[in-house]
Design a protein around this motif. Structure first.
Motif, PDB file in Angstrom:
ATOM      1  N   ILE A 103       1.049  -0.885   0.062  1.00 23.29           N
ATOM      2  CA  ILE A 103      -0.005   0.128  -0.381  1.00 23.29           C
ATOM      3  C   ILE A 103       0.723   1.202  -0.074  1.00 23.29           C
ATOM      4  O   ILE A 103       0.882   2.072  -0.708  1.00 23.29           O
ATOM      5  N   LEU A 104       1.933   1.307   0.512  1.00 23.15           N
ATOM      6  CA  LEU A 104       2.628   2.454   0.899  1.00 23.15           C
ATOM      7  C   LEU A 104       3.369   2.480  -0.784  1.00 23.15           C
ATOM      8  O   LEU A 104       3.915   3.648  -0.975  1.00 23.15           O
ATOM      9  N   ARG A 105       4.031   1.252  -1.280  1.00 24.55           N
ATOM     10  CA  ARG A 105       4.395   1.324  -3.011  1.00 24.55           C
ATOM     11  C   ARG A 105       3.659   1.748  -3.627  1.00 24.55           C
ATOM     12  O   ARG A 105       3.925   2.823  -4.589  1.00 24.55           O
ATOM     13  N   ALA A 106       1.798   1.641  -3.578  1.00 23.02           N
ATOM     14  CA  ALA A 106       1.197   1.713  -4.377  1.00 23.02           C
ATOM     15  C   ALA A 106       0.606   3.719  -4.406  1.00 23.02           C
ATOM     16  O   ALA A 106       0.429   4.315  -4.927  1.00 23.02           O
ATOM     17  N   ILE A 107       0.686   4.070  -2.967  1.00 23.68           N
ATOM     18  CA  ILE A 107       0.248   5.883  -2.580  1.00 23.68           C
ATOM     19  C   ILE A 107       1.538   5.993  -1.690  1.00 23.68           C
ATOM     20  O   ILE A 107       2.069   6.330  -0.751  1.00 23.68           O
ATOM     21  N   PRO A 108       2.835   6.166  -2.587  1.00 27.43           N
ATOM     22  CA  PRO A 108       3.879   6.718  -2.370  1.00 27.43           C
ATOM     23  C   PRO A 108       3.509   8.166  -1.501  1.00 27.43           C
ATOM     24  O   PRO A 108       4.355   8.194  -0.896  1.00 27.43           O
ATOM     25  N   GLY A 109       2.233   9.159  -1.507  1.00 26.35           N
ATOM     26  CA  GLY A 109       2.371   9.878  -0.851  1.00 26.35           C
ATOM     27  C   GLY A 109       2.588   9.758   0.953  1.00 26.35           C
ATOM     28  O   GLY A 109       2.772  10.483   1.720  1.00 26.35           O
ATOM     29  N   LEU A 110       1.675   8.923   1.217  1.00 28.49           N
ATOM     30  CA  LEU A 110       1.657   8.076   2.238  1.00 28.49           C
ATOM     31  C   LEU A 110       2.727   8.504   3.438  1.00 28.49           C
ATOM     32  O   LEU A 110       2.705   9.003   4.397  1.00 28.49           O
ATOM     33  N   ALA A 111       3.228   8.115   2.964  1.00 20.08           N
ATOM     34  CA  ALA A 111       5.588   8.339   3.209  1.00 20.08           C
ATOM     35  C   ALA A 111       5.344   9.580   4.054  1.00 20.08           C
ATOM     36  O   ALA A 111       6.357   9.810   4.632  1.00 20.08           O
ATOM     37  N   LYS A 112       4.458  10.461   3.342  1.00 23.33           N
ATOM     38  CA  LYS A 112       4.729  12.482   3.844  1.00 23.33           C
ATOM     39  C   LYS A 112       4.122  12.602   5.398  1.00 23.33           C
ATOM     40  O   LYS A 112       4.193  13.949   5.499  1.00 23.33           O
TER      41      LYS A 112
END
Length: 414
Positions: A103-112
């Motif tokens: 999911i983190l790879r699919a939604i990169p903005g989460l890591a921000k």
């Protein structure tokens, strides 16, 4: 296929005068099935397909994502669902296969937004959810909060998400946001809602919210998500992106997109002081059913629940069944089954004091469910019966607002 095309290969063709491209899935009923870029499947004569390129297999394990440890600690607890799904090119179906890191790879903005840990207590389609998995899910969520998570995101299939959100609402007294999120359309589709829903759920998870909620598209546009209370939300459409609605109450807030600004209503519970421990009470009575009354229903249908500890009836209007069903309901109550009456109308509350049928139901021993949604009433009854055996105390708790499941206009000052 004799053409040398394999599942997952990129293919093209001219069909009805249009140039089409997509991925080859399988052969079925003498036709090649391809998934178009629109997300829809097309059955077509394999002879007119042209192989454009071979689809490189996705590696089973990808490089670990670098995360900023200075950001708030958040947890993704994955149970599966469309938000964590991909195409099975063998069948053409969307299957739940991702682990939480995907999911983190699919939604990169989460890591921000946060520094994430990931747990996968289940990988299922939501129709396979069970009370046993609810208990495992609640325990996992509590463990994550105890380990310091400032908010928990639960990825879940949308079809039974309201049940699970209600279950955790009763099972956990939480000091931080517990946010359920899903998507109506898988990530491979251009109209997918997974990115926006995922980012909005993370924004809600770092907000001042302090209860269980569901965060999903509020409109068909990509403008904002609604924050729904876990005991007042219902899926109201099979496929629209704005399928979820708060019934009989106000939403807890909104998350604007793409700014991710969170606005909470005054009715939303607030985050507790840092260090406050969650309280887990995961006792559930599984022998609880739900019954949708319909005209002409035989009393034998009611009698089928003999031996159950609880039954929620979705009655008509103010909370009625046919007169012929009342003796069967009375018999259930006499044998120790707690029977709660809700309404098929969803909006408005049960009142069995207006008509003779309602008064007969009250005399038979049914418990008025106020304006509780039937799903929330069923989950609540499971939880109450898991913790109480005295019928009078069960009835009292079912009439008491515990997690916002009863609306403002319900009697007893709720």
């Amino acid at each position: 296929m004799s053409t040398g095309i394999e599942p997952g290969d990129r293919v093209g063709c001219t069909y009805a005068g249009k140039e089409l491209e997509g991925f080859y899935i399988t052969e079925r009923d003498g036709k090649a099935v391809i998934k178009l870029d629109s997300g829809y499947n097309l059955g077509i004569d394999a002879k007119i397909l042209t192989k454009l390129r071979t689809q490189a297999p996705r590696p089973h394990s990808a490089k670990k994502i670098e995360q900023d440890e200075s950001l708030p600690q958040l947890s993704i607890v994955s149970t599966g669902g469309t938000i964590a799904s991909k195409i099975d090119y063998r069948t053409g179906a969307v299957t739940s296969q991702f682990e939480a890191d995907d999911i983190l790879r699919a939604i990169p903005g989460l890591a921000k937004i946060g520094h994430f840990s990931a747990q996968v207590p289940a990988t299922i389609l939501s129709e396979n959810m069970t009370p046993a998995i609810w208990r495992k899910l609640a325990s996992t969520v509590c463990d994550e909060i105890k380990k310091g998570s400032r908010g928990v995101i639960v990825t879940h299939g949308t079809d039974t998400m309201a049940y699970s959100a209600a279950a955790l609402s009763f099972m956990i007294e939480t000091p931080v946001p517990i946010v359920f999120v899903g998507s109506q359309r898988s990530a491979d589709r251009p109209s997918s809602d997974n990115v926006m829903n995922g980012l909005c759920s993370a924004a809600a998870a770092v907000s001042d919210l302090g209860e269980v909620s569901v965060v999903m598209h509020a409109t068909t546009n990509d403008d904002y998500c609604a924050i729904h209370r876990g005991t007042r939300v219902r899926k109201m459409h099979t496929s629209r992106r704005d399928a979820f609605t708060t019934i009989g109450s106000d939403i807890l807030g909104t998350v604007d997109y793409p700014s991710l600004d969170v606005k909470l209503s005054c009715s939303a519970a607030r985050r507790k002081e840092e260090g406050t421990e969650p309280v887990l009470n995961d006792k559930l009575e599984e022998k609880v059913g739900i019954l949708y009354f319909y005209p002409g229903m035989s009393p034998e249908v009611v009698e089928a629940f003999k031996g159950y500890r609880g039954l929620v009836v979705m009655g008509t209007g103010l909370g009625h069944t046919a007169s012929g069903c009342i003796p069967a309901l009375r018999s259930l109550v006499k044998d120790g089954t707690s029977v709660v009456m809700t309404s098929q109308c969803l909006n408005g509350r049960v009142c069995d004091r207006v008509y003779d049928t309602g008064r007969d139901l009250l005399n038979a021993g049914i418990i008025e469910g106020g304006d509780m949604l039937p799903e929330a009433a069923m989950v609540k009854l499971m939880w109450v019966l898991g913790n109480e055996s005295d019928p009078d105390r069960v009835a009292e708790l079912m009439r008491t607002n515990l997690r916002g499941e009863l609306g403002r206009c319900t009697p007893n000052g709720l």
